[in-house]
Design a protein around this motif. Structure first.
Motif, mmCIF file in Angstrom:
data_model
loop_
_atom_site.group_PDB
_atom_site.id
_atom_site.type_symbol
_atom_site.label_atom_id
_atom_site.label_comp_id
_atom_site.label_asym_id
_atom_site.label_seq_id
_atom_site.Cartn_x
_atom_site.Cartn_y
_atom_site.Cartn_z
ATOM 1 N N ALA A 285 -14.131 0.608 -3.126
ATOM 2 C CA ALA A 285 -14.090 0.619 -4.588
ATOM 3 C C ALA A 285 -12.626 0.581 -5.035
ATOM 4 C CB ALA A 285 -14.778 1.867 -5.117
ATOM 5 N N LEU A 286 -12.363 -0.186 -6.075
ATOM 6 C CA LEU A 286 -11.001 -0.294 -6.608
ATOM 7 C C LEU A 286 -11.036 0.194 -8.056
ATOM 8 C CD1 LEU A 286 -8.091 -1.243 -6.019
ATOM 9 C CD2 LEU A 286 -8.732 -3.483 -6.918
ATOM 10 N N PRO A 287 -10.665 1.472 -8.297
ATOM 11 C CA PRO A 287 -10.741 2.031 -9.657
ATOM 12 C C PRO A 287 -9.916 1.222 -10.651
ATOM 13 C CG PRO A 287 -10.390 3.769 -8.042
ATOM 14 C CD PRO A 287 -10.221 2.476 -7.317
ATOM 15 N N GLY A 288 -10.382 1.255 -11.894
ATOM 16 C CA GLY A 288 -9.726 0.454 -12.929
ATOM 17 C C GLY A 288 -8.277 0.795 -13.147
ATOM 18 N N HIS A 289 -7.912 2.070 -12.996
ATOM 19 C CA HIS A 289 -6.506 2.423 -13.245
ATOM 20 C C HIS A 289 -5.591 1.832 -12.179
ATOM 21 C CE1 HIS A 289 -7.850 5.697 -10.561
ATOM 22 N NE2 HIS A 289 -6.584 5.801 -10.182
ATOM 23 N N LEU A 290 -6.112 1.624 -10.957
ATOM 24 C CA LEU A 290 -5.284 0.996 -9.922
ATOM 25 C C LEU A 290 -5.161 -0.507 -10.154
ATOM 26 C CD1 LEU A 290 -6.261 2.850 -6.630
ATOM 27 C CD2 LEU A 290 -4.434 3.323 -8.261
ATOM 28 N N VAL A 291 -6.230 -1.131 -10.665
ATOM 29 C CA VAL A 291 -6.121 -2.544 -11.053
ATOM 30 C C VAL A 291 -5.039 -2.694 -12.121
ATOM 31 C CG1 VAL A 291 -7.330 -4.535 -12.018
ATOM 32 C CG2 VAL A 291 -8.556 -2.959 -10.512
ATOM 33 N N GLU A 292 -4.989 -1.734 -13.043
ATOM 34 C CA GLU A 292 -3.970 -1.793 -14.095
ATOM 35 C C GLU A 292 -2.569 -1.599 -13.533
ATOM 36 O OE1 GLU A 292 -2.791 0.451 -18.273
ATOM 37 O OE2 GLU A 292 -4.894 0.373 -17.636
ATOM 38 N N VAL A 293 -2.409 -0.690 -12.566
ATOM 39 C CA VAL A 293 -1.100 -0.527 -11.917
ATOM 40 C C VAL A 293 -0.660 -1.854 -11.296
ATOM 41 C CG1 VAL A 293 0.148 0.590 -10.031
ATOM 42 C CG2 VAL A 293 -1.356 1.952 -11.487
ATOM 43 N N ILE A 294 -1.578 -2.516 -10.596
ATOM 44 C CA ILE A 294 -1.258 -3.791 -9.942
ATOM 45 C C ILE A 294 -0.897 -4.853 -10.974
ATOM 46 C CG2 ILE A 294 -2.279 -5.687 -8.611
ATOM 47 C CD1 ILE A 294 -3.894 -3.481 -7.104
ATOM 48 N N ALA A 295 -1.645 -4.908 -12.079
ATOM 49 C CA ALA A 295 -1.355 -5.895 -13.121
ATOM 50 C C ALA A 295 0.003 -5.631 -13.763
ATOM 51 C CB ALA A 295 -2.461 -5.871 -14.180
ATOM 52 N N ARG A 296 0.293 -4.362 -14.043
ATOM 53 C CA ARG A 296 1.599 -4.023 -14.633
ATOM 54 C C ARG A 296 2.721 -4.310 -13.634
ATOM 55 N NH1 ARG A 296 1.569 -0.833 -19.317
ATOM 56 N NH2 ARG A 296 -0.482 -0.014 -19.948
ATOM 57 N N ALA B 284 -4.260 -6.455 -4.820
ATOM 58 C CA ALA B 284 -5.539 -5.750 -4.971
ATOM 59 C C ALA B 284 -6.337 -5.790 -3.675
ATOM 60 C CB ALA B 284 -6.342 -6.378 -6.113
ATOM 61 N N GLU B 285 -6.376 -6.939 -3.037
ATOM 62 C CA GLU B 285 -7.135 -7.069 -1.797
ATOM 63 C C GLU B 285 -6.516 -6.237 -0.671
ATOM 64 O OE1 GLU B 285 -8.835 -11.600 -2.639
ATOM 65 O OE2 GLU B 285 -7.027 -11.301 -1.436
ATOM 66 N N SER B 286 -5.178 -6.211 -0.609
ATOM 67 C CA SER B 286 -4.506 -5.427 0.436
ATOM 68 C C SER B 286 -4.706 -3.937 0.235
ATOM 69 C CB SER B 286 -3.008 -5.753 0.455
ATOM 70 O OG SER B 286 -2.789 -7.106 0.789
ATOM 71 N N ALA B 287 -4.652 -3.491 -1.022
ATOM 72 C CA ALA B 287 -4.859 -2.065 -1.309
ATOM 73 C C ALA B 287 -6.273 -1.639 -0.930
ATOM 74 C CB ALA B 287 -4.591 -1.785 -2.782
ATOM 75 N N ALA B 288 -7.265 -2.487 -1.268
ATOM 76 C CA ALA B 288 -8.649 -2.179 -0.901
ATOM 77 C C ALA B 288 -8.812 -2.167 0.612
ATOM 78 C CB ALA B 288 -9.595 -3.189 -1.538
ATOM 79 N N ALA B 289 -8.143 -3.094 1.297
ATOM 80 C CA ALA B 289 -8.217 -3.128 2.755
ATOM 81 C C ALA B 289 -7.594 -1.879 3.368
ATOM 82 C CB ALA B 289 -7.529 -4.379 3.282
ATOM 83 N N SER B 290 -6.526 -1.372 2.751
ATOM 84 C CA SER B 290 -5.896 -0.139 3.226
ATOM 85 C C SER B 290 -6.872 1.034 3.131
ATOM 86 C CB SER B 290 -4.633 0.143 2.404
ATOM 87 O OG SER B 290 -4.054 1.374 2.781
ATOM 88 N N ALA B 291 -7.646 1.070 2.034
ATOM 89 C CA ALA B 291 -8.633 2.151 1.871
ATOM 90 C C ALA B 291 -9.745 2.034 2.906
ATOM 91 C CB ALA B 291 -9.213 2.098 0.462
ATOM 92 N N GLN C 149 -17.545 7.512 4.470
ATOM 93 C CA GLN C 149 -18.659 6.580 4.316
ATOM 94 C C GLN C 149 -18.494 5.662 3.113
ATOM 95 O OE1 GLN C 149 -21.085 6.291 6.666
ATOM 96 N NE2 GLN C 149 -19.736 7.747 7.726
ATOM 97 N N GLN C 150 -17.833 6.122 2.067
ATOM 98 C CA GLN C 150 -17.682 5.336 0.850
ATOM 99 C C GLN C 150 -16.199 5.276 0.471
ATOM 100 O OE1 GLN C 150 -20.352 7.618 -1.736
ATOM 101 N NE2 GLN C 150 -21.898 6.004 -1.537
ATOM 102 N N PRO C 151 -15.467 4.345 1.033
ATOM 103 C CA PRO C 151 -14.028 4.284 0.770
ATOM 104 C C PRO C 151 -13.716 3.941 -0.680
ATOM 105 C CG PRO C 151 -14.764 2.351 1.995
ATOM 106 C CD PRO C 151 -15.904 3.287 1.973
ATOM 107 N N VAL C 152 -12.740 4.648 -1.227
ATOM 108 C CA VAL C 152 -12.249 4.406 -2.579
ATOM 109 C C VAL C 152 -10.736 4.239 -2.498
ATOM 110 C CG1 VAL C 152 -12.001 5.315 -4.919
ATOM 111 C CG2 VAL C 152 -14.108 5.738 -3.630
ATOM 112 N N THR C 153 -10.229 3.180 -3.085
ATOM 113 C CA THR C 153 -8.785 2.928 -3.058
ATOM 114 C C THR C 153 -8.064 3.995 -3.875
ATOM 115 O OG1 THR C 153 -9.346 0.575 -3.024
ATOM 116 C CG2 THR C 153 -7.038 1.147 -3.381
ATOM 117 N N ARG C 154 -6.955 4.504 -3.327
ATOM 118 C CA ARG C 154 -6.175 5.530 -4.008
ATOM 119 C C ARG C 154 -4.741 5.031 -4.204
ATOM 120 N NH1 ARG C 154 -8.451 9.585 -0.006
ATOM 121 N NH2 ARG C 154 -6.310 10.139 0.549
#
Length: 464
Positions: free
Chosen positions: A292-303, A329-336, A346-351
């Motif tokens: 999962a890629l929370p919206g606030h992290l998508v915003e960090v990446i966009a900014r 975004a894809e690399s951050a999700a892969a890191s999680a 069991q349920q990875p969430v990007t941080r």
């Protein structure tokens, strides 16, 4: 999504059935021959009148690029899309076949897809004269009516236009026979849309071969007295000539394009966010869970992407592609996902801790000014911290400071729920989402200088 005549909008004629197999039956059906440019014009106008989507998947061009492109298509102009890398030029061009009729008839077996009512090549003209209404008809779907070539210095006239086919000559035909020609990519896209990417990279002597295609709509192959009236829309992409040293578009060719349309990077943060959400592949097929890629992290990446694009340390002539944000975004999700696999989650969430590790992999997507040589990592790290602080300030910086108040509440459900609500994560209070929210809040407070942080074994310890 494909559209037939009946889908194109009010006033469009019904599409003939692909079951029709002869010219006589096609004529009896009431089918009308239109050039490709007239076909696109009719379907574009029908969709505009019906308020339908004309260029699906294109974000941020609605009030800038698309009106110019629509005017060019309505005028029947061949077009150059001019812009820096990663602005979506090719993506936009690939939507154009969706403005064609869903099905179009062609002379069966024709290499250049001649329309049965207007055969152009020697073979089809001969067969039409011999067979009349019995001439066989086949059908091409709109998805088959698109051709694309990346212009490279080694591209030849034979690749684009055609050459003599030695196999046909060996079969006993004479060199003067026009049916001995093996057609190139452009004539094989006759009755369709042809895209020539990075046009300035095409050798100037090869660009000359396109002059007749654009103006007289015909071609010549190795001195053959061959007039082949082509029916197509030619769209090229190019980087602005004021900075590219790889080549240029020769003036006579540039003059023959009817329109030049400038593209741009997303103008607003909202467009940048929408683009990352649309394009980033963070859910994987095959049963392997993505993160999962929370919206606030998508915003960090966009900014972060927008800060890099605007930085004086970056070569602005080269640009910072939209693929920069997508890859981040894809690399951050892969890191999680990696962390979850190693830690048994069991349920990875990007941080937020997953973002710094992506910076080193993004360096190759950015061209730095010469004066910044050796400081590339430092520059990107600084801008990522700024993007994180800006996002924190936009969502949590107002009413959750000072730090002691936040830290006093963060262990309690009401405080955590409030943080998650401010980040748009309410209703998904899984341990992974809770950890992502808390870590982001702590990192933001650190960047606001309300906390201190010590790096320990690849992790971090926050202290008041």
């Amino acid at each position: 999504m494909v559209h037939s005549h009946s889908q194109a909008g009010p006033g469009a004629p019904p599409s003939p059935s692909p079951a029709i197999t002869t010219v006589g039956a096609l004529r009896a059906s009431g089918h009308t021959y239109l050039t490709v440019k007239d076909e696109i014009r009719r379907n574009l106008l029908a969709r505009m009148r019906a308020g339908e989507e004309r260029f699906p998947g294109i974000i941020g061009f609605g009030q800038t690029v698309l009106p110019h492109l629509e005017r060019a298509l309505l005028a029947g102009h061949d077009t150059i899309l001019l812009g820096e890398r990663g602005q979506g030029k090719t993506r936009l061009i690939r939507t154009l076949p969706g403005l064609l009729d869903e099905w179009t008839p062609t002379v069966a077996g024709c290499e250049i897809n001649d329309h049965p009512f207007a055969p152009a090549c020697a073979r089809c003209r001969r067969l039409a004269a011999e067979q009349g209404d019995d001439l066989a008809v086949s059908w091409r779907h709109q998805s088959e009516r698109y051709g694309e070539k990346l212009a490279t210095p080694d591209t030849s006239v034979g690749d684009l236009i055609g050459d003599v086919d030695p196999v046909k000559v060996a079969e006993g035909r004479t060199l003067g026979d026009p049916e001995t020609i093996h057609f190139g990519l452009v004539p094989r896209t006759n009755r369709g849309v042809f895209c020539l990417n990075e046009l300035p990279d095409l050798a100037e002597r090869i660009q000359v071969s396109l002059l007749n295609v654009l103006e007289e709509r015909d071609i010549g192959v190795r001195g053959y007295a061959l007039r082949l009236p082509l029916d197509l829309v030619l769209v090229a992409s190019a980087n602005p000539e004021d900075y590219t040293n790889r080549g240029r578009i020769i003036t006579p060719l540039k003059d023959r394009f009817g329109a030049e349309v400038r593209t741009h990077y997303p103008a607003t943060l909202e467009d940048e966010l929408a683009l990352v959400r649309q394009e980033a592949a963070i859910s994987w097929p095959g049963g392997d869970p993505g993160a999962a890629l929370p919206g606030h992290l998508v915003e960090v990446i966009a900014r972060f992407t927008r800060l890099v694009r605007a930085s004086p340390a970056i070569d602005s002539r080269s640009g910072v592609s939209a693929r920069f944000a997508i890859a981040a975004a894809e690399s951050a999700a892969a890191s999680a996902v990696r962390r979850a696999a190693l830690a048994g989650e069991q349920q990875p969430v990007t941080r937020i801790c997953d973002l710094p590790s992506t910076v080193s992999t993004l360096r190759g997507k950015v061209e730095f000014e010469v004066s910044e040589e050796g400081r590339e990592q430092e520059v990107l790290d600084h801008m990522l911290r700024r993007a994180t602080a800006d996002t924190f300030r936009a969502h949590l910086g107002g009413d959750l400071v000072p730090a002691t108040d936040l830290l006093g509440r963060v262990g309690e459900v009401p405080g955590l729920a409030r943080i998650m609500k401010r980040l748009g994560m309410d209703g998904s209070e899984s341990p992974g989402n809770a950890a992502a929210a808390v870590e982001f809040a702590l990192e933001g407070l650190y960047l606001m200088r309300r906390l201190s942080k010590d790096s320990v074994d690849g992790g971090a310890v926050y202290r008041t």
